[in-house]
Scaffold this motif. Sequence first.
Motif, PDB file in Angstrom:
ATOM      1  N   LEU A 129       0.842  -1.194   0.000  1.00 49.71           N
ATOM      2  CA  LEU A 129       0.000   0.000   0.000  1.00 49.71           C
ATOM      3  C   LEU A 129       0.874   1.239   0.000  1.00 49.71           C
ATOM      4  O   LEU A 129       0.542   2.256  -0.602  1.00 49.71           O
ATOM      5  CB  LEU A 129      -0.898   0.011   1.251  1.00 49.71           C
ATOM      6  N   LYS A 149      -8.380   0.543   4.387  1.00 50.85           N
ATOM      7  CA  LYS A 149      -7.242  -0.351   4.131  1.00 50.85           C
ATOM      8  C   LYS A 149      -6.281  -0.357   5.318  1.00 50.85           C
ATOM      9  O   LYS A 149      -5.810  -1.416   5.747  1.00 50.85           O
ATOM     10  CB  LYS A 149      -6.514   0.073   2.858  1.00 50.85           C
ATOM     11  N   GLY A 192      -7.213  -2.338   8.540  1.00 50.60           N
ATOM     12  CA  GLY A 192      -7.076  -3.787   8.556  1.00 50.60           C
ATOM     13  C   GLY A 192      -5.798  -4.281   9.203  1.00 50.60           C
ATOM     14  O   GLY A 192      -5.652  -5.475   9.471  1.00 50.60           O
ATOM     15  N   PHE A 193      -4.861  -3.372   9.482  1.00 47.28           N
ATOM     16  CA  PHE A 193      -3.601  -3.762  10.106  1.00 47.28           C
ATOM     17  C   PHE A 193      -3.719  -3.743  11.630  1.00 47.28           C
ATOM     18  O   PHE A 193      -4.432  -2.912  12.201  1.00 47.28           O
ATOM     19  CB  PHE A 193      -2.475  -2.798   9.704  1.00 47.28           C
ATOM     20  N   SER A 224      -1.030  -5.590   2.671  1.00 46.45           N
ATOM     21  CA  SER A 224      -2.301  -6.019   3.267  1.00 46.45           C
ATOM     22  C   SER A 224      -2.388  -7.524   3.425  1.00 46.45           C
ATOM     23  O   SER A 224      -2.738  -8.036   4.497  1.00 46.45           O
ATOM     24  CB  SER A 224      -3.473  -5.525   2.410  1.00 46.45           C
ATOM     25  N   SER A 238       0.412  -9.209   5.670  1.00 49.57           N
ATOM     26  CA  SER A 238       0.269  -8.909   7.098  1.00 49.57           C
ATOM     27  C   SER A 238      -0.659  -9.882   7.806  1.00 49.57           C
ATOM     28  O   SER A 238      -0.675  -9.943   9.035  1.00 49.57           O
ATOM     29  CB  SER A 238      -0.249  -7.476   7.299  1.00 49.57           C
TER      30      SER A 238
END
Length: 396
Positions: free
Chosen positions: A46, A181, A184-185, A301, A304
């Motif tokens: 990303l 986005k 989501g981490f 993404s 991870s």
Amino acid sequence: MAASVQQKHDCDDNVEISFENVKKGKSLITKKNFNEGDVLFEERPLVSSQFLWNEFYKYESCEYCLCSLETAENQSRRLTENPALTLPHPECDVTDPSTNVKCPQCQVTYCCPECQKRAWEEYHQTLCMGSSRQDENHPLYKLQEMWRNIHFPPESCSIMLIAKMIALVKQSKNKSAVLEKFSGFVKTTENEDEALVHKMMGEKFQEPLEMLRQQTTETMYDDTIQHWFTPEGFRSLFALVGRNGQGIGSSSISAWVKNCEELALSDEKKEELDLFIDQLYEELEKVSGSFLDCEGSGLYSLQSTCNHSCLPNAEITFPYNNNVMAVVAKEKIPSGQEICISYLSECDLSRSRHSRQKILKENYLFTCYCTKCLSEADEPDVTSDEEDEEEMDEDN
């Protein structure tokens, strides 16, 4: 044990994200059988950024994709401090400086017009310093200098990764999609269940982090993401890049060596070339140590969601000598099996269970219960004298 959550998301023809249970969180599962050496998936980040000290010491990489911009010969000359060095088989060096382009405003270099265009459209309009790139009074210059004075080599992340995250949001026409986005981490600064706190949140980092927060706020504040600029939000950003950032390395020398290995040569010529390469690496190590690559980190993404194992069944590679990642099977992996990578370096994987667990707890906030760790559970929680010395150096 936490209740099972039957929720899966198709994200690739080869793999899918699964939420096995609340405690473990995400995991990545194969959707078909793989053999050793198969590519499970490829992924662009990303966002990615070269380390600031790496850039400061003239490791020239594309500002967008992080590919090495020096020819293998020029890189070898610089890193061996031997301006007369000549590499055989120049046809094996795929680096083409003629395709490089510069930002017309700030002169940052890209490997090609496409990378320049992508950077400009995604974040560089916000981060371009124009003619002030070397101006010590420019807020972004101050931020980078502050980071270099806090985080010395060997580097593990860069404040510019966070700056690019902020710029991505500021420039996006669909800010909520970009924020989704990043959401989501994993970005928690502590694991309450195990009473673990990320090492970047320790007492000795509190003052530097606050200085960085203030400078980042002054440089890049945006109402859309005002929560990122609060003390708690800024710590969460650091936890996000600390727990999810993947190291990236590119080297024109490595690419040249790889291509040399594929040459059709006689046994005598092959032996001669191998000897030259061995001697080259000896000289490189003598002069530059382990700092041979253009180095940075990125946020991926899909990658991870891969959990750690000290006996991983997959490994991360960078086959194109840039920031495009490929996750490759280290062994046969049947359909429906979890893909596990190692969050530790090869060197750290060879250390004692106690040392491995210490690194994982400090950086990733979990205790590893992989097969290897369980088999070594009866070992004493001590390290060798050599490992003790290394850990003392890390703590300092």
